[in-house]
Each structure stands twice: as structure tokens, then as C-alpha cells.
Design a protein around this motif. Structure first.
Motif, PDB file in Angstrom:
ATOM      1  N   GLU A 278       6.455   1.386  -3.513  1.00 20.07           N
ATOM      2  CA  GLU A 278       5.092   1.885  -3.729  1.00 20.07           C
ATOM      3  C   GLU A 278       4.318   1.935  -2.414  1.00 20.07           C
ATOM      4  O   GLU A 278       4.353   1.009  -1.618  1.00 20.07           O
ATOM      5  N   TYR A 279       3.630   3.075  -2.243  1.00 23.59           N
ATOM      6  CA  TYR A 279       2.871   3.297  -1.008  1.00 23.59           C
ATOM      7  C   TYR A 279       1.723   4.231  -1.334  1.00 23.59           C
ATOM      8  O   TYR A 279       1.877   5.217  -2.049  1.00 23.59           O
ATOM      9  N   ASN A 280       0.553   3.922  -0.786  1.00 22.65           N
ATOM     10  CA  ASN A 280      -0.620   4.769  -1.010  1.00 22.65           C
ATOM     11  C   ASN A 280      -1.457   4.764   0.268  1.00 22.65           C
ATOM     12  O   ASN A 280      -2.019   3.746   0.653  1.00 22.65           O
ATOM     13  N   GLY A 281      -1.515   5.921   0.946  1.00 22.02           N
ATOM     14  CA  GLY A 281      -2.299   6.001   2.175  1.00 22.02           C
ATOM     15  C   GLY A 281      -1.775   7.063   3.120  1.00 22.02           C
ATOM     16  O   GLY A 281      -0.889   7.854   2.778  1.00 22.02           O
ATOM     17  N   ASN A 282      -2.332   7.069   4.328  1.00 19.64           N
ATOM     18  CA  ASN A 282      -1.887   8.020   5.349  1.00 19.64           C
ATOM     19  C   ASN A 282      -0.524   7.590   5.902  1.00 19.64           C
ATOM     20  O   ASN A 282      -0.218   6.395   5.975  1.00 19.64           O
ATOM     21  N   MET A 283       0.251   8.584   6.311  1.00 22.20           N
ATOM     22  CA  MET A 283       1.590   8.284   6.819  1.00 22.20           C
ATOM     23  C   MET A 283       1.871   9.111   8.068  1.00 22.20           C
ATOM     24  O   MET A 283       1.686  10.332   8.065  1.00 22.20           O
ATOM     25  N   GLY A 284       2.286   8.419   9.133  1.00 19.19           N
ATOM     26  CA  GLY A 284       2.702   9.081  10.366  1.00 19.19           C
ATOM     27  C   GLY A 284       4.161   8.787  10.647  1.00 19.19           C
ATOM     28  O   GLY A 284       4.876   8.240   9.792  1.00 19.19           O
TER      29      GLY A 284
END
Length: 286
Positions: free
Chosen positions: A96-102
Motif C-alpha cells: 500500500e502506497y499513497n502519495g507522490n512518487m519519483g
């Protein structure tokens, strides 16, 4: 085995003595100077061909102001990947991941993900389309980084034959992979495991890739002139040497010209050395 340098008779493996069994010439020292000079001629011609390649690579990188700019525009797109590429929400079967991704976030995330999950998503009929589009989006992004680095290497050969074709192909593939990755991610059908939107980093990445293509076009339109270093064969400028060989000059004529040129070079060096010595003595006397 080798042949005798004097009579050209073929030597057997049993002919181990230094003298030829046919003509009696000492195989080791016979015409040694000429043989060494022939080897030197071959080495200088080989060096010339090597130097031509070095000059082409040098001109491709620093042959003009635009080619120097191209060094930076070829690699600077990677800086955009450290900005937020996407705003994403991941759920099972991903962590699970929620947010900006670089780029760094993607690297850290993949360190924890079983790559086989992409294959399972594609094999499942319910998640086939979202799974394949998400897989293409991720693969396209990673491949674009590989193509960008490959394009930078191809810049070394921009002044070689077909350099323009190779560079432009690299530029087009680079831009295509970025657009494909962005489009696949932006239009992923609604599903239970991934959703999100493109971030500012993705658009800057595309813009820098296009800028790199534009700089490439301008570089080739400028037609960078390759400046070759002057090479010599036995004191003869390489161009004159090739011309003499092409015109059928004998080995004797070549050697006479070489001795003449080498003598002139030696005399010039001795003259300069003498002048330098005289100047030093004059300064010392003062």
C-alpha cells in the motif's frame, strides 16, 4: 614456420639454427633495419586510423558550442525523474502506497515488490487491461532511462558515418517511450489496485527529451567539422605517403624520401636546441 628474409625459402620446424640452410644468411639480423622500419610504417599507419576515430569522438563532444550543450541536454532529463512523476495510490497485491512518487520512490518500492505480480495481473481476466497498461507504463519509464543513457553513448559516434541516423533514432525512441508510459498510466481503466495522475516531473521529463531532440537537430544542421591531427609515416605527412604509395612509388623511393624528411626534422630540432642554448647563455652572461 617463417620464410628466409633473404632467399624467401620456406623454413621447416627443424631449421632452428640462426643461419638459413639454403643461402646461409643470418635470419635474425639480415636486413634488420629495413624490417624494423617496415614494422614502424605499419604501426604509424595503424595509429593514423586510430587517431581519426579519436578526432571524430572529440569533435562530436566539443567540436562546437552546440555539441557541448548536447552533452548536458542528453543527461539532464534524468533530473526530472527525481521530481514527483506521478501521484499514485497502490493497493493489494502491491504494498500500500499513497502519495507522490519519483525515481527514488520507484526504486525503493520495487525492492519490496515481487515482479511476478505484474504477470499475475495480466493473466487474470478481471485485471487484464489495467494490469497490462500499468506494466507498460512502468516498463516504458524504465526503458526510457536505458535509451537516454544509450543515446548519450551514441553522441560519441555522432561524427561517424550514419551518426545522424543513429542519434535521431535514439531521440525518437526516447520520446516515444516517455509518451507511451505517460499515456498508459493516465488512461488506466478503473480498478482495485492502482489509480493516480501524472505529476510535474513527467511533463518536465518529456519536455527535456524534446529539447534534447531539438539540440540534436541543430547540431547536425550545423555540420561540425572534424579536425584531424597531422600524422606522419617516417617523417612524411600521411596524406603524401598514401599518395606516393598509390602512385606506385617503390620501397627504395619511399625510404629515400623518409631519410630526407627525417634528416630535415633532426636538423630543425638541433637548430632550435642550439638557439635555446644560445639564449640561455646570453641571459646568463648578462
Amino acid at each position: 614456420m617463417a620464410d628466409c628474409p633473404k632467399c624467401n625459402a620456406h623454413l621447416k620446424i627443424t631449421d632452428w639454427r640462426p643461419n638459413c640452410p639454403h643461402c646461409g644468411a643470418n635470419i635474425v639480423v639480415y636486413d634488420l633495419q629495413e624490417r624494423l622500419m617496415k614494422e614502424a610504417d605499419i604501426a604509424e599507419v595503424q595509429y593514423y586510423h586510430f587517431q581519426k576515430k579519436v578526432d571524430c569522438i572529440k569533435s562530436a563532444f566539443v567540436g562546437s558550442k552546440l555539441s557541448i550543450v548536447r552533452i548536458f541536454t542528453s543527461l539532464i532529463p534524468i533530473a526530472a525523474l527525481f521530481l514527483p512523476i506521478v501521484k499514485i495510490v497502490l493497493s493489494s497485491p502491491f504494498e500500500e502506497y499513497n502519495g507522490n512518487m519519483g525515481l527514488l520512490d520507484i526504486y525503493n518500492l520495487f525492492d519490496k515488490i515481487d515482479v511476478g505480480v505484474f504477470a499475475r495481473l495480466i493473466q487474470n481476466e478481471a485485471t487484464f487491461m489495467p494490469g497490462i497498461m500499468f506494466t507498460v507504463a512502468v516498463a516504458g519509464l524504465l526503458l526510457s532511462v536505458v535509451v537516454m543513457l544509450l543515446h548519450f553513448i551514441l553522441n560519441m559516434f555522432a561524427c561517424f558515418p550514419h551518426g545522424k541516423r543513429r542519434n535521431f533514432a535514439g531521440d525518437i525512441i526516447f520520446i516515444f517511450l516517455i509518451v507511451l508510459s505517460m499515456a498508459c498510466f493516465a488512461f488506466i481503466p478503473e480498478n482495485s489496485f492502482v489509480s493516480g495522475s501524472l505529476g510535474i516531473g513527467a511533463f518536465i521529463y518529456l519536455a527535456l527529451a524534446v529539447l534534447n531532440f531539438v539540440i540534436d537537430i541543430l547540431c547536425f544542421r550545423e555540420k561540425i567539422e572534424v579536425k584531424h591531427s597531422q600524422c606522419f609515416v617516417g617523417g612524411i605527412p600521411i596524406e603524401e605517403y598514401f599518395e606516393m604509395v598509390e602512385n606506385g612509388a617503390s620501397q627504395k623511393e619511399l625510404r629515400q624520401e623518409m631519410y630526407k624528411r627525417l634528416t630535415a626534422i633532426q636538423q630543425e630540432q638541433e637548430r632550435k636546441l642550439s638557439e635555446t642554448k644560445e639564449k640561455k647563455e646570453a641571459v646568463h652572461n648578462e
